[in-house]
Design a protein around this motif. Structure first.
Motif, short mmCIF file in Angstrom:
data_model
loop_
_atom_site.label_atom_id
_atom_site.label_comp_id
_atom_site.label_asym_id
_atom_site.label_seq_id
_atom_site.Cartn_x
_atom_site.Cartn_y
_atom_site.Cartn_z
N GLN A 143 75.40 115.09 -27.32
CA GLN A 143 76.34 115.22 -28.44
C GLN A 143 76.82 113.84 -28.88
O GLN A 143 76.86 113.53 -30.07
CB GLN A 143 77.56 116.06 -28.05
N PHE A 144 77.21 113.02 -27.91
CA PHE A 144 77.71 111.68 -28.21
C PHE A 144 76.60 110.81 -28.77
O PHE A 144 76.82 110.02 -29.69
CB PHE A 144 78.34 111.06 -26.96
N TYR A 145 75.39 110.95 -28.26
CA TYR A 145 74.23 110.20 -28.74
C TYR A 145 73.97 110.49 -30.21
O TYR A 145 73.69 109.58 -31.00
CB TYR A 145 73.01 110.58 -27.90
N LEU A 146 74.08 111.75 -30.59
CA LEU A 146 73.88 112.13 -31.99
C LEU A 146 74.92 111.48 -32.90
O LEU A 146 74.65 111.21 -34.07
CB LEU A 146 73.90 113.65 -32.16
N GLU A 190 77.62 107.31 -30.14
CA GLU A 190 78.71 106.88 -29.27
C GLU A 190 78.21 106.89 -27.83
O GLU A 190 77.32 107.66 -27.49
CB GLU A 190 79.90 107.83 -29.40
N PRO A 191 78.78 106.04 -26.95
CA PRO A 191 78.35 106.02 -25.55
C PRO A 191 78.75 107.31 -24.81
O PRO A 191 79.78 107.91 -25.12
CB PRO A 191 79.06 104.81 -24.95
N ALA A 192 77.92 107.70 -23.84
CA ALA A 192 78.19 108.91 -23.05
C ALA A 192 79.46 108.71 -22.22
O ALA A 192 79.65 107.67 -21.60
CB ALA A 192 77.02 109.20 -22.12
N LEU A 199 71.82 108.95 -21.52
CA LEU A 199 72.67 110.02 -22.03
C LEU A 199 73.65 110.56 -21.01
O LEU A 199 74.51 111.37 -21.35
CB LEU A 199 71.79 111.16 -22.57
N ILE A 200 73.52 110.15 -19.75
CA ILE A 200 74.42 110.61 -18.69
C ILE A 200 75.10 109.40 -18.05
O ILE A 200 74.54 108.31 -18.06
CB ILE A 200 73.68 111.44 -17.62
N TYR A 209 64.90 119.65 -22.70
CA TYR A 209 63.92 120.49 -23.36
C TYR A 209 64.44 121.14 -24.63
O TYR A 209 63.68 121.38 -25.56
CB TYR A 209 63.44 121.61 -22.42
N GLU A 210 65.72 121.48 -24.64
CA GLU A 210 66.28 122.18 -25.80
C GLU A 210 67.76 121.90 -25.87
O GLU A 210 68.44 121.80 -24.85
CB GLU A 210 66.04 123.69 -25.66
N TYR A 211 68.26 121.78 -27.10
CA TYR A 211 69.68 121.50 -27.31
C TYR A 211 70.18 122.29 -28.52
O TYR A 211 69.51 122.35 -29.55
CB TYR A 211 69.88 120.01 -27.57
N THR A 212 71.33 122.92 -28.36
CA THR A 212 72.11 123.44 -29.48
C THR A 212 73.55 123.02 -29.21
O THR A 212 73.86 122.46 -28.16
CB THR A 212 72.05 124.98 -29.61
N GLU A 213 74.44 123.34 -30.13
CA GLU A 213 75.84 122.98 -29.92
C GLU A 213 76.45 123.72 -28.72
O GLU A 213 77.42 123.25 -28.15
CB GLU A 213 76.65 123.25 -31.18
N THR A 214 75.85 124.85 -28.33
CA THR A 214 76.43 125.64 -27.24
C THR A 214 75.49 125.86 -26.06
O THR A 214 75.84 126.59 -25.13
CB THR A 214 76.91 127.01 -27.75
#
Length: 146
Positions: A75-78, A81-83, A16-17, A30-35
Motif C-alpha cells: 500500500q505504501f509502495y503504491l 512512501e517507505p514501508a 516492501l517489509i 502473488y495477488e493484492y487488493t485493498e482488503t
C-alpha cells in the motif's frame, strides 16, 4: 483495486517489509487488493526457523504476520512512501495442521477485516499446493512515528 502482481523479485519484496535477514519470511507477492493479499515463501534449508528440515511453528506464524506487513508495505509502495514498522499486537487463534518442509512453497491469503488508527485485524489461511496447513486471526499494530 484487484491486482495480480506476481512479484518474484525477492529484493523488491524485501523493500516492501521492514524485516531484514535473517528473519525475512516472505519472498513473493502473488495477488493484492485493498482488503486481501496472497504472499509466498519457499522454505530454504538455511531459514532461521527450520529445524530437522521442517519450518517450525514460530516461522509459520512469522510468515503469516509478514504477509500482513507485505500488504501494508505494498500500500505504501503504491503511494511512493517507505514501508512502516509494525508488530504482532495479538494472536486470537492459530490452528496448525501441518508444517512445511525445506523446498516447499507456502502461500498465505490474508483477509483484512478492519483497519483503524494503525491497528489491523486479519484472518489468515496458509496453504501448500492448495492444501490448508494453517489458519487463524491476529491483530497487527504499526509503530508510532517518533
Amino acid at each position: 483495486m484487484n491486482k495480480l502482481v506476481d512479484l518474484i523479485d525477492r529484493d523488491l519484496v524485501k523493500q516492501l517489509i521492514p524485516q531484514r535477514e535473517p528473519i525475512v519470511m516472505v519472498d513473493a507477492l502473488y495477488e493484492y487488493t485493498e482488503t486481501t493479499i496472497k504472499a509466498g515463501l519457499t522454505i530454504a534449508g538455511n531459514n532461521l526457523c527450520v529445524s530437522n528440515g521442517v519450518l517450525r511453528e514460530v516461522g509459520l506464524i512469522e510468515h503469516m504476520a509478514q504477509s500482513v506487513a507485505l500488504h501494508t508495505g505494498y500500500q505504501f509502495y503504491l503511494r511512493q512512501e517507505p514501508a512502516p514498522v509494525g508488530y504482532i499486537g495479538s494472536i486470537k487463534k492459530i490452528d496448525i495442521n501441518a508444517l512445511p518442509k525445506v523446498g516447499d512453497t507456502i502461500y498465505t491469503k490474508v483477509d483484512i477485516l478492519q483497519e483503524f488508527m494503525g491497528v489491523t485485524l486479519v484472518e489468515l489461511q496458509t496453504y501448500i499446493n492448495g492444501v490448508l496447513i494453517a489458519s487463524g486471526s491476529m491483530k497487527t499494530v504499526l509503530a508510532k512515528e517518533e
